[in-house]
Design a protein around this motif. Structure first.
Motif, mmCIF file in Angstrom:
data_model
loop_
_atom_site.group_PDB
_atom_site.id
_atom_site.type_symbol
_atom_site.label_atom_id
_atom_site.label_comp_id
_atom_site.label_asym_id
_atom_site.label_seq_id
_atom_site.Cartn_x
_atom_site.Cartn_y
_atom_site.Cartn_z
ATOM 1 N N UNK A 55 0.807 -1.229 0.000
ATOM 2 C CA UNK A 55 0.000 0.000 0.000
ATOM 3 C C UNK A 55 0.839 1.278 0.000
ATOM 4 N N UNK A 56 1.946 1.285 0.752
ATOM 5 C CA UNK A 56 2.787 2.481 0.798
ATOM 6 C C UNK A 56 3.402 2.784 -0.564
ATOM 7 N N UNK A 57 3.932 1.749 -1.213
ATOM 8 C CA UNK A 57 4.531 1.951 -2.531
ATOM 9 C C UNK A 57 3.471 2.302 -3.571
ATOM 10 N N UNK A 58 2.297 1.704 -3.438
ATOM 11 C CA UNK A 58 1.199 2.000 -4.365
ATOM 12 C C UNK A 58 0.801 3.472 -4.270
ATOM 13 N N UNK A 64 3.142 10.143 -7.164
ATOM 14 C CA UNK A 64 4.227 10.569 -8.038
ATOM 15 C C UNK A 64 3.724 10.875 -9.451
ATOM 16 N N UNK A 65 2.776 10.059 -9.933
ATOM 17 C CA UNK A 65 2.269 10.257 -11.298
ATOM 18 C C UNK A 65 1.024 11.152 -11.328
ATOM 19 N N UNK A 66 0.621 11.653 -10.157
ATOM 20 C CA UNK A 66 -0.481 12.601 -10.108
ATOM 21 C C UNK A 66 -1.873 12.001 -10.095
ATOM 22 N N UNK A 67 -1.966 10.690 -9.813
ATOM 23 C CA UNK A 67 -3.295 10.060 -9.761
ATOM 24 C C UNK A 67 -4.001 10.317 -8.432
ATOM 25 N N UNK A 68 -3.239 10.616 -7.393
ATOM 26 C CA UNK A 68 -3.827 11.033 -6.118
ATOM 27 C C UNK A 68 -3.137 12.328 -5.689
ATOM 28 N N UNK A 80 -10.860 5.022 -5.825
ATOM 29 C CA UNK A 80 -11.321 3.795 -6.474
ATOM 30 C C UNK A 80 -10.162 2.912 -6.931
ATOM 31 N N UNK A 81 -9.220 3.480 -7.687
ATOM 32 C CA UNK A 81 -8.110 2.690 -8.232
ATOM 33 C C UNK A 81 -7.247 2.057 -7.150
ATOM 34 N N UNK A 82 -6.752 2.822 -6.145
ATOM 35 C CA UNK A 82 -5.932 2.171 -5.114
ATOM 36 C C UNK A 82 -6.689 1.104 -4.330
ATOM 37 N N UNK A 114 -9.676 -8.213 1.904
ATOM 38 C CA UNK A 114 -10.111 -8.053 0.508
ATOM 39 C C UNK A 114 -11.616 -7.799 0.442
ATOM 40 N N UNK A 115 -12.378 -8.603 1.168
ATOM 41 C CA UNK A 115 -13.838 -8.459 1.177
ATOM 42 C C UNK A 115 -14.237 -7.074 1.695
ATOM 43 N N UNK A 116 -13.606 -6.647 2.770
ATOM 44 C CA UNK A 116 -13.954 -5.362 3.370
ATOM 45 C C UNK A 116 -13.507 -4.186 2.519
ATOM 46 N N UNK A 117 -12.423 -4.383 1.771
ATOM 47 C CA UNK A 117 -11.991 -3.333 0.847
ATOM 48 C C UNK A 117 -12.987 -3.184 -0.292
ATOM 49 N N UNK A 118 -13.574 -4.285 -0.729
ATOM 50 C CA UNK A 118 -14.639 -4.212 -1.733
ATOM 51 C C UNK A 118 -15.818 -3.426 -1.167
#
Length: 197
Positions: A55-58, A64-68, A80-82, A114-118
């Motif tokens: 998660x930290x690297x994500x 870095x690329x400006x998506x967040x 949504x994406x992360x 995973x379930x809770x992240x959904x």
């Protein structure tokens, strides 16, 4: 004075954050319940990678690329994406734990993450729930399941984190309250069902 208060709120928000609280709880559970098993550090490593390192690297990469726009992913539309990627990360971790013959309790942590992240992802489509509070209380639920009712004393950190997130204008009261309640109830209920199978 206001600057000092903001710094304290930021410190609370970072210390009681998902990437700190979750691995600390996982380590405690692994050391307390499974340290007699030679593979216990392998199991913790998978949990640590899934809960903290990836998660930290994500988030760092997306920033870095400006998506967040920031590391807390303040804007609901950017989550949504992360969150989707983290669903996949936790499912891969779950499969890896099964390959490592991890106890059902430990592998279920990643399955239900995973379930809770959904669940969070679906909520995020319409509303902004506090992931900080969700993660804190779901982690406390794991401790209650592992150590019993005395672990409930850790819920005293919930109001402090709620104040921090509200003060920093990351969430409103209802977003923190709902995150707190749902996080605990979901994780506790899922494990009660899982362990009864």
């Amino acid at each position: 004075m206001q600057l000092d208060t903001r710094r304290f709120a930021s410190l609370v928000s970072w210390i009681i954050s998902p990437v700190v609280v979750a691995p600390a709880v996982y380590l405690l559970i692994v050391l307390y319940r499974y340290s007699a098993t030679s593979s216990h550090l392998d199991w913790f490593l998978v949990l640590f990678l899934s809960a903290t390192i990836v998660p930290m690297f994500l988030i760092y990469g997306l920033k870095k690329i400006g998506r967040v726009s920031d590391y807390n992913i303040t804007f609901r539309e950017q989550r949504f994406l992360p969150l989707l990627v983290l669903v996949g990360v936790n499912l891969v971790g779950y499969e890896l734990m099964k390959q490592l013959d991890a106890p059902r309790f430990l592998s279920a942590i990643l399955l239900f993450n995973a379930v809770n992240t959904v669940f969070i992802l679906l909520v995020t489509l319409q509303w902004k729930i506090s992931i900080h509070l969700f993660s804190l209380t779901s982690s406390i639920a794991l401790l209650v399941l592992s150590f019993g009712l005395p672990a409930l004393v850790l819920l005293c950190f919930v109001p402090l984190l709620m104040w921090s997130r509200i003060y920093l204008k990351a969430h409103n009261f209802m977003q923190t309250l709902v995150g707190s309640i749902i996080g605990f109830l979901l994780m506790y209920g899922e494990f009660k069902w899982w362990l009864a199978l």
